[in-house]
Design a protein around this motif. Structure first.
Motif, PDB file in Angstrom:
ATOM      1  N   LEU A  27       0.848  -1.189   0.000  1.00  0.00           N
ATOM      2  CA  LEU A  27       0.000   0.000   0.000  1.00  0.00           C
ATOM      3  C   LEU A  27       0.884   1.241   0.000  1.00  0.00           C
ATOM      4  CD1 LEU A  27      -2.768   1.358   0.164  1.00  0.00           C
ATOM      5  CD2 LEU A  27      -2.632   1.145   2.645  1.00  0.00           C
ATOM      6  N   ASN A  28       0.699   2.101  -0.981  1.00  0.00           N
ATOM      7  CA  ASN A  28       1.426   3.356  -1.048  1.00  0.00           C
ATOM      8  C   ASN A  28       0.620   4.463  -0.390  1.00  0.00           C
ATOM      9  OD1 ASN A  28       2.446   5.908  -2.070  1.00  0.00           O
ATOM     10  ND2 ASN A  28       3.736   4.671  -3.395  1.00  0.00           N
ATOM     11  N   PHE A  29      -0.681   4.519  -0.692  1.00  0.00           N
ATOM     12  CA  PHE A  29      -1.542   5.565  -0.148  1.00  0.00           C
ATOM     13  C   PHE A  29      -2.996   5.185  -0.390  1.00  0.00           C
ATOM     14  CE2 PHE A  29      -4.082   9.430  -0.852  1.00  0.00           C
ATOM     15  CZ  PHE A  29      -3.912  10.045   0.369  1.00  0.00           C
ATOM     16  N   ALA A  30      -3.860   5.542   0.547  1.00  0.00           N
ATOM     17  CA  ALA A  30      -5.303   5.415   0.347  1.00  0.00           C
ATOM     18  C   ALA A  30      -6.002   6.381   1.293  1.00  0.00           C
ATOM     19  CB  ALA A  30      -5.780   3.989   0.599  1.00  0.00           C
ATOM     20  N   GLN A  31      -7.191   6.847   0.878  1.00  0.00           N
ATOM     21  CA  GLN A  31      -7.907   7.841   1.676  1.00  0.00           C
ATOM     22  C   GLN A  31      -9.369   7.880   1.250  1.00  0.00           C
ATOM     23  OE1 GLN A  31      -7.287  12.245   0.941  1.00  0.00           O
ATOM     24  NE2 GLN A  31      -6.141  12.002   2.855  1.00  0.00           N
ATOM     25  N   THR A  32     -10.235   8.258   2.194  1.00  0.00           N
ATOM     26  CA  THR A  32     -11.632   8.537   1.872  1.00  0.00           C
ATOM     27  C   THR A  32     -11.954   9.959   2.332  1.00  0.00           C
ATOM     28  OG1 THR A  32     -12.438   7.632   3.972  1.00  0.00           O
ATOM     29  CG2 THR A  32     -12.383   6.131   2.076  1.00  0.00           C
ATOM     30  N   VAL A  33     -12.789  10.629   1.541  1.00  0.00           N
ATOM     31  CA  VAL A  33     -13.256  11.968   1.866  1.00  0.00           C
ATOM     32  C   VAL A  33     -14.774  11.929   1.781  1.00  0.00           C
ATOM     33  CG1 VAL A  33     -13.173  14.412   1.279  1.00  0.00           C
ATOM     34  CG2 VAL A  33     -11.153  12.977   0.906  1.00  0.00           C
ATOM     35  N   ASP A  34     -15.430  12.069   2.916  1.00  0.00           N
ATOM     36  CA  ASP A  34     -16.883  11.986   3.025  1.00  0.00           C
ATOM     37  C   ASP A  34     -17.439  13.389   3.248  1.00  0.00           C
ATOM     38  OD1 ASP A  34     -19.540  11.450   3.695  1.00  0.00           O
ATOM     39  OD2 ASP A  34     -19.042   9.706   4.917  1.00  0.00           O
ATOM     40  N   ASN A  35     -18.110  13.910   2.246  1.00  0.00           N
ATOM     41  CA  ASN A  35     -18.711  15.247   2.328  1.00  0.00           C
ATOM     42  C   ASN A  35     -17.681  16.304   2.730  1.00  0.00           C
ATOM     43  OD1 ASN A  35     -20.874  17.003   2.015  1.00  0.00           O
ATOM     44  ND2 ASN A  35     -21.580  16.745   4.112  1.00  0.00           N
ATOM     45  N   GLY A  36     -16.482  16.197   2.129  1.00  0.00           N
ATOM     46  CA  GLY A  36     -15.436  17.188   2.361  1.00  0.00           C
ATOM     47  C   GLY A  36     -14.541  16.935   3.562  1.00  0.00           C
ATOM     48  N   VAL A  37     -14.807  15.880   4.317  1.00  0.00           N
ATOM     49  CA  VAL A  37     -14.020  15.575   5.518  1.00  0.00           C
ATOM     50  C   VAL A  37     -13.205  14.301   5.272  1.00  0.00           C
ATOM     51  CG1 VAL A  37     -14.138  14.960   7.962  1.00  0.00           C
ATOM     52  CG2 VAL A  37     -15.756  16.620   7.014  1.00  0.00           C
ATOM     53  N   ILE A  38     -11.906  14.362   5.527  1.00  0.00           N
ATOM     54  CA  ILE A  38     -11.090  13.153   5.422  1.00  0.00           C
ATOM     55  C   ILE A  38     -11.472  12.240   6.574  1.00  0.00           C
ATOM     56  CG2 ILE A  38      -8.752  12.207   5.515  1.00  0.00           C
ATOM     57  CD1 ILE A  38      -7.790  14.888   4.324  1.00  0.00           C
ATOM     58  N   THR A  39     -12.027  11.081   6.234  1.00  0.00           N
ATOM     59  CA  THR A  39     -12.518  10.167   7.268  1.00  0.00           C
ATOM     60  C   THR A  39     -11.583   8.987   7.506  1.00  0.00           C
ATOM     61  OG1 THR A  39     -13.903   9.058   5.621  1.00  0.00           O
ATOM     62  CG2 THR A  39     -14.937  10.793   6.945  1.00  0.00           C
ATOM     63  N   CYS A  40     -10.880   8.556   6.474  1.00  0.00           N
ATOM     64  CA  CYS A  40      -9.938   7.449   6.598  1.00  0.00           C
ATOM     65  C   CYS A  40      -8.687   7.815   5.814  1.00  0.00           C
ATOM     66  CB  CYS A  40     -10.529   6.160   6.044  1.00  0.00           C
ATOM     67  SG  CYS A  40     -12.077   5.654   6.840  1.00  0.00           S
ATOM     68  N   ASP A  41      -7.516   7.475   6.381  1.00  0.00           N
ATOM     69  CA  ASP A  41      -6.280   7.946   5.774  1.00  0.00           C
ATOM     70  C   ASP A  41      -5.145   6.983   6.109  1.00  0.00           C
ATOM     71  OD1 ASP A  41      -4.050   9.374   4.907  1.00  0.00           O
ATOM     72  OD2 ASP A  41      -4.733  11.263   5.773  1.00  0.00           O
TER      73      ASP A  41
END
Length: 106
Positions: A30-44
């Motif tokens: 894994l190099n990078f992963a992220q979630t953005v829920d309604n403008g908020v970074i929720t998982c990083d």
């Protein structure tokens, strides 16, 4: 004295727009992963990640959020405080990496 009754509006969390992205190297790191829920970074992944009991990448998320995905990046699971989803991701696969940057519910 006259009182007016106003309707009570209860805010229910809603998924307005979800962006989920990731980059896995060809050898499965894994190099990078992220979630953005309604403008908020929720998982990083920069905050931490691990391989879960099913062999999926699972990211460190803020409280009550979950993001996990298969090593090939094609399937993911996301949960927020009010819903959970299975996501079919559309990764770009090359000889050196797998990458995705997808949107849902926007």
């Amino acid at each position: 004295m006259k009182f007016a009754l106003l309707p009570l509006v209860v805010a229910i969390p809603a998924l307005a727009c979800l962006e989920y992205m990731g980059w896995v190297t060809a050898n499965g790191d894994l190099n990078f992963a992220q979630t953005v829920d309604n403008g908020v970074i929720t998982c990083d992944s920069t905050k931490g990640w691990y391989i879960d009991q099913d062999g999926h990448f699972s990211l460190t998320c803020i409280s009550n959020y979950v993001y996990a995905f298969t090593r090939d990046g094609k399937t993911a699971w996301y949960a927020n405080p009010s819903n959970s989803f299975q996501l079919d991701q559309a990764p770009t696969i090359s000889s050196t990496y797998t990458f995705w940057d997808d949107f849902s519910f926007c």
